[in-house]
Design an enzyme around this catalytic site. Structure first.
Site, mmCIF file in Angstrom:
data_model
loop_
_atom_site.group_PDB
_atom_site.id
_atom_site.type_symbol
_atom_site.label_atom_id
_atom_site.label_comp_id
_atom_site.label_asym_id
_atom_site.label_seq_id
_atom_site.Cartn_x
_atom_site.Cartn_y
_atom_site.Cartn_z
ATOM 1 N N ILE A 1 -9.155 -52.324 -0.145
ATOM 2 C CA ILE A 1 -10.191 -51.317 -0.421
ATOM 3 C C ILE A 1 -11.001 -51.716 -1.656
ATOM 4 C CG2 ILE A 1 -10.526 -48.904 -1.179
ATOM 5 C CD1 ILE A 1 -8.302 -48.115 0.766
ATOM 6 N N GLU B 1 18.249 -56.327 -6.597
ATOM 7 C CA GLU B 1 19.465 -55.674 -6.078
ATOM 8 C C GLU B 1 19.666 -56.006 -4.604
ATOM 9 O OE1 GLU B 1 19.466 -51.514 -7.234
ATOM 10 O OE2 GLU B 1 19.032 -52.090 -9.290
ATOM 11 N N PHE C 1 23.716 -54.189 -16.371
ATOM 12 C CA PHE C 1 24.656 -54.381 -15.257
ATOM 13 C C PHE C 1 24.488 -55.825 -14.808
ATOM 14 C CE2 PHE C 1 25.796 -54.058 -10.746
ATOM 15 C CZ PHE C 1 26.848 -53.150 -10.735
ATOM 16 N N ILE D 1 19.210 -60.597 -16.242
ATOM 17 C CA ILE D 1 19.848 -59.312 -16.565
ATOM 18 C C ILE D 1 18.863 -58.412 -17.317
ATOM 19 C CG2 ILE D 1 21.826 -58.169 -17.640
ATOM 20 C CD1 ILE D 1 22.369 -60.122 -15.169
ATOM 21 N N GLY E 1 -11.712 -54.789 -2.558
ATOM 22 C CA GLY E 1 -12.440 -56.051 -2.400
ATOM 23 C C GLY E 1 -12.143 -56.990 -3.558
ATOM 24 N N GLU F 1 24.166 -64.580 -10.951
ATOM 25 C CA GLU F 1 24.463 -65.799 -11.711
ATOM 26 C C GLU F 1 23.546 -66.906 -11.201
ATOM 27 O OE1 GLU F 1 28.630 -66.663 -11.291
ATOM 28 O OE2 GLU F 1 29.215 -64.880 -12.439
ATOM 29 N N PRO F 2 23.453 -68.026 -11.930
ATOM 30 C CA PRO F 2 22.589 -69.107 -11.445
ATOM 31 C C PRO F 2 22.946 -69.517 -10.011
ATOM 32 C CG PRO F 2 23.251 -69.535 -13.699
ATOM 33 C CD PRO F 2 23.999 -68.308 -13.267
ATOM 34 N N GLY G 1 23.195 -64.594 -6.029
ATOM 35 C CA GLY G 1 22.509 -63.311 -6.214
ATOM 36 C C GLY G 1 22.884 -62.411 -5.057
#
Ligand SMILES: Cc1cc2nc3c(=O)[nH]c(=O)nc-3n(C[C@H](O)[C@H](O)[C@H](O)COP(=O)(O)OP(=O)(O)OC[C@H]3O[C@@H](n4cnc5c(N)ncnc54)[C@H](O)[C@@H]3O)c2cc1C
Length: 378
Positions: free
Chosen positions: A336, A362, A122, A156, A338, A126-127, A130
Site C-alpha cells: 500500500i 522460540e 531463558f 539470549i 509503494g 546454543e551454537p 536451536g
C-alpha cells in the site's frame, strides 16, 4: 461462549494503551536508533504494574492472568517491538520460575522482576542447536552442594541485564537435561557484544559464556533430569508473549496502512478510493482479527487450561499462525505504501523487519506445525 473482556481486563488494556502513548511512543525512535531501552522506561513500566501482570500479588505481580498480559503487551509492543520483545523474554524466564520454582525461588527471584530492578532471561539455544534442544551440549557437573556449569548459549535476550537466567544443561552424572537458575554476572558469567539485529531493535541479544559457574544446589529448577519437560512447557508459555508481539506488528501494519491510504493522494484524491487498496485494507483487518482472537484465546487458555501438553499444542498452533500472519500483513501494508515503504523515514519499513521475528524465535513456524501434528497423531 463469551468474547467480552472483564472490567479489570479492560482497565489493564486501557492503562497499557495510555502508558504506551505517553512513555513509549516518544522514545520509540530513540530505542530503534540507539538499540537500547532507556532504564527509566523499565522503571516506569514497573510503576504502572505492567511487568508482572499474570503473577500472584505475593510475588510482586498483579494476579490479573495471562489474558490481561496479552492485552497490555499488544498495546506496548505496537509502539516498540524492541520493548515488546524485552518484556516477553523476561516473562519467559520469570514464567519458568513461576511454574517450576519452589517457594524460596519464587520469593527470591520474582519480586525484583515485577519491580523492574531485574530482567529475566531463558537460555536453551546454543551454537549447535536451536530447534532441537535435545542436542544441548552445555554441561552441569555435580560437586558437593554445587553444580558446575560450562557452555555457550547463543542469542539470549536480556543477557546483559542483571536478573535470573533460567539455563538448561546436560547433567553429566545422569546424562539428562536439568534446569538451573543462575544469577547473571556471577563469577564465570560473561557475554558477547550485542548481536546487530534487523528486527526488534532495542531488545538486548547476546551470547552467554558460562565458565565453571558455581550454582548452589538450591538453584536447581524443578527435579534433577527434568529439564526437557520444563523447557517445553516454559517455551509454550513464552509463546504467549512471542505471539502477542506478532499480533502487535500486525496491528501496527494495519494502522499504518489505513492512515497512509487515507492520506496519500492520487490526482487529488486519497488512494483509498481504489478498489485494489480497499481489498488490501480489508485483508489487513481480517489478519488483525484472526491474530487478535487467537492470541486472546491463548491467554485465556493459559489462565484456565490444566493439561500442559494440550496447552503446548495450542501455543504452537497460535505462534505458527500468528507469526506467519504478521509477515503477510506487513507485506500487504508495504504494498500500500509503494516505494515510500522502502524508506526508513516511513514506519512501515521498520514494521516490515519486525514482523519476521515471530515466525523465527522460540522455534521456527515449521517446528510449531510439527508440535501440532505430533500432538494430533499420537
Ligand atoms: C531476537 C531473538 C531473540 C531470541 N531470544 C532467545 C532467548 O532468549 N533464549 C534462547 O534460548 N534463544 C533465543 N533465540 C534463539 C531462537 O529461539 C532460535 O534461533 C530458534 O529457536 C531457531 O533455532 P535456530 O536458529 O538454531 O534454527 P535451526 O534449528 O538451525 O533451524 C534452521 C532451519 O532448519 C529447520 N529444522 C531444524 N531442525 C529441524 C527438524 N528436526 N525438522 C524439520 N526442520 C528442521 C528449521 O525449521 C529451520 O527452518 C532468539 C532469537 C532471536 C532472533
Amino acid at each position: 461462549m463469551d468474547f467480552s473482556l472483564s472490567k479489570e481486563q479492560k482497565l489493564i488494556q486501557q492503562l497499557a494503551s495510555e502508558f504506551a502513548e505517553k512513555y513509549v511512543e516518544p522514545v520509540s525512535n530513540q530505542i530503534y536508533e540507539e538499540k537500547r531501552i532507556p532504564e527509566d522506561l523499565i522503571k516506569a513500566l514497573a510503576e504502572y504494574e505492567l511487568l508482572g501482570i499474570p503473577f500472584p500479588e505475593e510475588y510482586g505481580g498483579s494476579g490479573a492472568g495471562y489474558l490481561s498480559y496479552v492485552l497490555a503487551l499488544e498495546q506496548i509492543a505496537k509502539r516498540s517491538a524492541g520493548l515488546g520483545v524485552t518484556i516477553s523474554a523476561s516473562m519467559l524466564g520469570a514464567g519458568a520460575i513461576m511454574n517450576f520454582g519452589n517457594e524460596g525461588q519464587k520469593q527470591k527471584y520474582l519480586p525484583p522482576v515485577c519491580q523492574g530492578q531485574h530482567l529475566a532471561s531463558f537460555a536453551f539455544t546454543e551454537p549447535g542447536t536451536g530447534s532441537d534442544p535435545k542436542q544441548i551440549e552445555s554441561t552441569a557437573r555435580k560437586e558437593g552442594n554445587y553444580f558446575i556449569l560450562n557452555g555457550t548459549k547463543r542469542f539470549i535476550s536480556n543477557g546483559s541485564y542483571p536478573g535470573p537466567l533460567v539455563v538448561f544443561a546436560r547433567d553429566t552424572e545422569i546424562n539428562s537435561i536439568s534446569a538451573f537458575i543462575v544469577d547473571k554476572f556471577c563469577e564465570g558469567y560473561s557475554v558477547s557484544q550485542p548481536w546487530n539485529k534487523i528486527c526488534a531493535r532495542g531488545s538486548n541479544l547476546v551470547d552467554i559464556y558460562l565458565q565453571d559457574v558455581k550454582v548452589p544446589e538450591e538453584n536447581l529448577l524443578g527435579e534433577r533430569g527434568q529439564g526437557f519437560p520444563i523447557l517445553l512447557t516454559s517455551i509454550a508459555f513464552g509463546k504467549i508473549g512471542t505471539s502477542t508481539c506478532a499480533l502487535a506488528d500486525t496491528l501496527a501494519a494495519f494502522e499504518e496502512a489505513l492512515n497512509y491510504a487515507k492520506e496519500k493522494l492520487h490526482r487529488g484524491e486519497p488512494i483509498a478510493k481504489f478498489q485494489a487498496i480497499q481489498l488490501k485494507i480489508a485483508d489487513l483487518a481480517i489478519k488483525y482479527e484472526l491474530a487478535r482472537w487467537l492470541c486472546y484465546r491463548l491467554g485465556y487458555l493459559a489462565d484456565t487450561m490444566k493439561d500442559w501438553q494440550q496447552f503446548a499444542k495450542e501455543a504452537a498452533l497460535t505462534k505458527s499462525c500468528v507469526g506467519d500472519n504478521a509477515v503477510h500483513a506487513a507485506r500487504i501494508a508495504m504494498e500500500i505504501h509503494g516505494s515510500y515503504g522502502l524508506m526508513e523515514d516511513y514506519k512501515i519499513s521498520r514494521i516490515y523487519n519486525d514482523a519476521i521475528l515471530g515466525s523465527q524465535i522460540e522455534g521456527v513456524s515449521d517446528m510449531q506445525k510439527l508440535i501440532v501434528a505430533n500432538n494430533l497423531l499420537k
